[in-house]
Write a protein that holds these residues in place. Structure first.
Motif, PDB file in Angstrom:
ATOM      1  N   CYS A  23       3.133   4.528  -8.092  1.00 27.38           N
ATOM      2  CA  CYS A  23       2.203   5.743  -7.909  1.00 27.38           C
ATOM      3  C   CYS A  23       0.954   5.207  -8.221  1.00 27.38           C
ATOM      4  N   CYS A  25      -2.727   5.833  -9.371  1.00 27.67           N
ATOM      5  CA  CYS A  25      -3.401   7.229  -9.840  1.00 27.67           C
ATOM      6  C   CYS A  25      -4.448   7.939  -9.091  1.00 27.67           C
ATOM      7  N   ASP A  26      -4.863   7.189  -8.239  1.00 27.51           N
ATOM      8  CA  ASP A  26      -5.849   7.743  -7.214  1.00 27.51           C
ATOM      9  C   ASP A  26      -4.982   8.435  -5.960  1.00 27.51           C
ATOM     10  N   ASN A  58      -5.019   1.313 -11.487  1.00 24.63           N
ATOM     11  CA  ASN A  58      -4.483   1.995 -12.361  1.00 24.63           C
ATOM     12  C   ASN A  58      -3.242   2.598 -11.617  1.00 24.63           C
ATOM     13  N   ILE A  60       0.985   4.437 -11.834  1.00 26.59           N
ATOM     14  CA  ILE A  60       2.031   4.822 -12.853  1.00 26.59           C
ATOM     15  C   ILE A  60       3.376   4.115 -12.314  1.00 26.59           C
ATOM     16  N   ILE A  76       2.093   3.730 -17.673  1.00 31.43           N
ATOM     17  CA  ILE A  76       0.831   3.437 -17.008  1.00 31.43           C
ATOM     18  C   ILE A  76       0.529   1.965 -17.073  1.00 31.43           C
ATOM     19  N   TYR A 100       3.525   6.848 -19.897  1.00 31.08           N
ATOM     20  CA  TYR A 100       2.930   7.828 -19.249  1.00 31.08           C
ATOM     21  C   TYR A 100       3.162   8.884 -19.802  1.00 31.08           C
ATOM     22  N   CYS A 105      -3.842  10.283 -15.875  1.00 35.54           N
ATOM     23  CA  CYS A 105      -4.597   9.708 -14.570  1.00 35.54           C
ATOM     24  C   CYS A 105      -5.120  11.094 -13.812  1.00 35.54           C
ATOM     25  N   SER A 106      -6.083  10.667 -13.078  1.00 34.96           N
ATOM     26  CA  SER A 106      -6.996  11.794 -12.374  1.00 34.96           C
ATOM     27  C   SER A 106      -6.129  12.358 -11.298  1.00 34.96           C
ATOM     28  N   THR A 108      -2.963  13.350 -11.205  1.00 34.68           N
ATOM     29  CA  THR A 108      -1.793  14.270 -11.737  1.00 34.68           C
ATOM     30  C   THR A 108      -2.000  15.472 -12.124  1.00 34.68           C
TER      31      THR A 108
END
Length: 108
Positions: A23, A25-26, A58, A60, A76, A100, A105-106, A108
């Motif tokens: 996944c 992070c963006d 980045n 997950i 992460i 994680y 992350c931004s 989530t």
């Protein structure tokens, strides 16, 4: 003549084929389930047809992913290397950084 190659890996690799959920992070990039080609304590290498991965990205990571398993460990990581594979896929190397925790992350 032999050329010396410096091995940069810090952990031994094990050839292991298992499902892994990746996944980014963006949220601009989709998550996907891939298959690992090898793993170590500090990272993993998987094959994908997606072309949106880049060094420093980045992600997950959920190793040994099974959608019906309610207890899964997430980590992460960051993409450290990309390779074009013979079958038109990409090989993606991910370094595992930490477990994680939601909100890191931004996306989530």
């Amino acid at each position: 003549m032999r050329i010396a190659i410096n091995e940069r890996r810090q952990a031994q690799r094990e050839n292991l084929s298992e499902p892994v959920l990746i996944c980014p992070c963006d949220p601009e990039y989709p998550e996907e389930v891939c298959t690992t080609l090898n793993v170590s304590r500090s990272g993993l290498y998987f094959a994908t047809t997606k072309e949106h991965y880049f060094p420093g990205m980045n992600v997950i990571v959920t190793p040994n992913f099974h959608s019906d398993d309610p207890i899964q460990r997430e980590y992460i990581g960051d993409v450290v290397r990309l390779e074009r594979l013979e079958d038109g896929k990409w090989g993606v190397a991910v370094r595992i950084l930490m477990r994680y925790n939601p909100g890191v992350c931004s996306g989530t």
